[in-house]
Design a protein around this motif. Structure first.
Motif: not given
Length: 426
Positions: A109-114, A123-132, A144-148
């Motif tokens: 949940k914090s990833i989405d907030e970040l 911030v340029p070109d942020l991406q949410i990265i799923e687990k796989d 489980e999830k990441a921010l790139w």
């Protein structure tokens, strides 16, 4: 004082502190005002000896900071200015990116907030990265999830600082090393020689046969000693600087393939510091950390560095007691992990499970100049302050410049230069 004024002409501005903020600002000011006589003073025998030369070397993108804050604005601006400067001046750097990795549902949940915060901060070109897909960015990383953040990079900020200083000197600026400032006084006997009675920047060391430098205005960027200099010109004692040591581990050479990008934890809002992370360096080392333990000296890079004066000041400061009460268990845990570093490896294994305590060794340490208010709360944003009286009204203090000050340094320099232009009518 007569001898001093006769041996060198008065400076328009003296900048106290030879770290990256002081050197970046000196460079910016002399570019704007090439006819001004500007000097940097530094108490050590070289520039960038403390925070600038003892950090992780990350070029931050501006994700974590409160939208609208100075940190958020100046970091994103400084990011772009920094990369432009690196390329123009052939400074070794790598834009290797950063993964902020969630390990549980709350952190997901914090990833989405970040991500939302980063977007507000532009911030340029942020991406949410799923687990796989995490392994596509860091093959050995689990989560489980990441921010790139592809714009996050690495550089040696001490090299950048010294490059700023070289630019400054080429444009006519002067740098005085081994000049530890101990006070500011007005040079009354020189009235009539100029519109402004000079401020004498005093030192216990002698430079060019003098122990002080005359100047019209002063800017202090003194990091670990910023509050002490501010008090000298009539500023409030708060916020106080409390030193926190951050200790790093080094990944063994034969294990460097385990990490190719910056891997960070999701910040825990209950705690004041970020937590340990993986940081590749331009030297090809991999730094793991840092932790955060209270230092017993403002320049205390090990448990054995103890300064009695610094300890007495901390013991008299009620804000520190309030901070320790609030984070007592966390502080104890950090101290234990500092002594028994395999415990830190357990935190790192959440992200890269293959790492074992045999794969690491003790590395360098830095000291963070953390500004703390009288209620024991960490001052989060950049803080600038002016003094009082005849001298104080001509002095500007940079009282709090924590991370991402290095990334933001060129933007901070523009901010300070604008403020000096307005307030001191340069």
């Amino acid at each position: 004082m007569n001898e001093i004024f006769s041996t060198c002409s008065m400076y328009d501005l003296v900048i106290v502190g030879g770290g990256i903020v002081g050197c970046a600002t000196a460079r910016e000011l002399i570019m704007r005002h090439p006819n001004m006589k500007i000097a940097i003073t530094e108490k050590e025998n070289a520039l960038a000896m403390h925070q600038t030369g003892h950090n992780s070397g990350v070029v931050h993108a501006g994700i974590y900071y409160t939208p609208g804050s100075m940190k958020a604005k100046l970091c994103v601006e400084g990011l772009k200015l920094s990369y432009e400067y690196f390329c123009k001046n052939n400074i070794p750097h790598k834009k290797i990116g950063k993964l902020i990795v969630a390990q549980n549902p709350a952190e997901v949940k914090s990833i989405d907030e970040l991500f939302d915060k980063g977007m507000k901060n532009k911030v340029p070109d942020l991406q949410i990265i799923e687990k796989d897909c995490i392994s596509k960015y860091e093959p050995k990383c689990k989560g489980e999830k990441a921010l790139w953040s592809p714009w996050t990079g690495i550089v040696d900020w001490a090299v950048v600082c010294k490059s700023f200083a070289e630019d400054f000197q080429k444009m006519g600026g002067e740098i005085f090393l081994n000049f530890e400032v101990i006070g500011f006084t007005e040079m009354m006997e020189s009235k009539g020689k100029s519109q402004l009675s000079p401020i004498s920047v005093q030192s216990k060391n002698r430079v060019r046969f003098s122990s002080c430098i005359p100047t019209k205005y002063v800017l202090t960027c003194a990091g670990l000693h910023s509050d002490r200099l501010a008090v000298m010109t009539g500023c409030d004692v708060n916020p106080r600087i409390v030193p926190f040591r951050g200790e790093y581990l080094l990944l063994n050479d034969d294990k460097r393939h385990l990490c190719t990008t910056n891997v960070y934890p999701v910040p825990d809002p209950r705690f004041p510091f970020l937590g340990v992370h993986f940081t590749p360096r331009v030297s090809n080392e991999i730094w793991l950390g840092p932790n955060a333990v209270l230092a017993f000296a403002r320049e205390g890079y090990s448990w054995f560095d103890i300064n009695i004066k610094d300890c007495i000041e901390m013991a008299k400061f009620p804000g520190l007691y309030k901070l320790c009460y609030r984070y007592f268990l966390l502080g104890c845990r950090e101290a234990i992990k500092s002594i028994f570093y395999p415990l830190t490896v357990k935190d790192l294994q959440k992200f890269i499970p293959e790492i074992t305590y045999k794969d690491v060794k003790r590395g360098p340490a830095g000291v963070r100049a953390q500004a703390l208010d009288k209620n024991g709360k960490l001052v989060d944003d950049f803080v600038f302050d002016g003094g009082t009286g005849v001298i104080g009204s001509r002095v500007l203090h940079c009282r709090n410049a924590p991370s991402p000050a290095a990334t933001s340094s060129m933007a901070i320099a523009k901010f300070i230069a604008d403020k000096l232009d307005r307030d001191f009518k340069f």
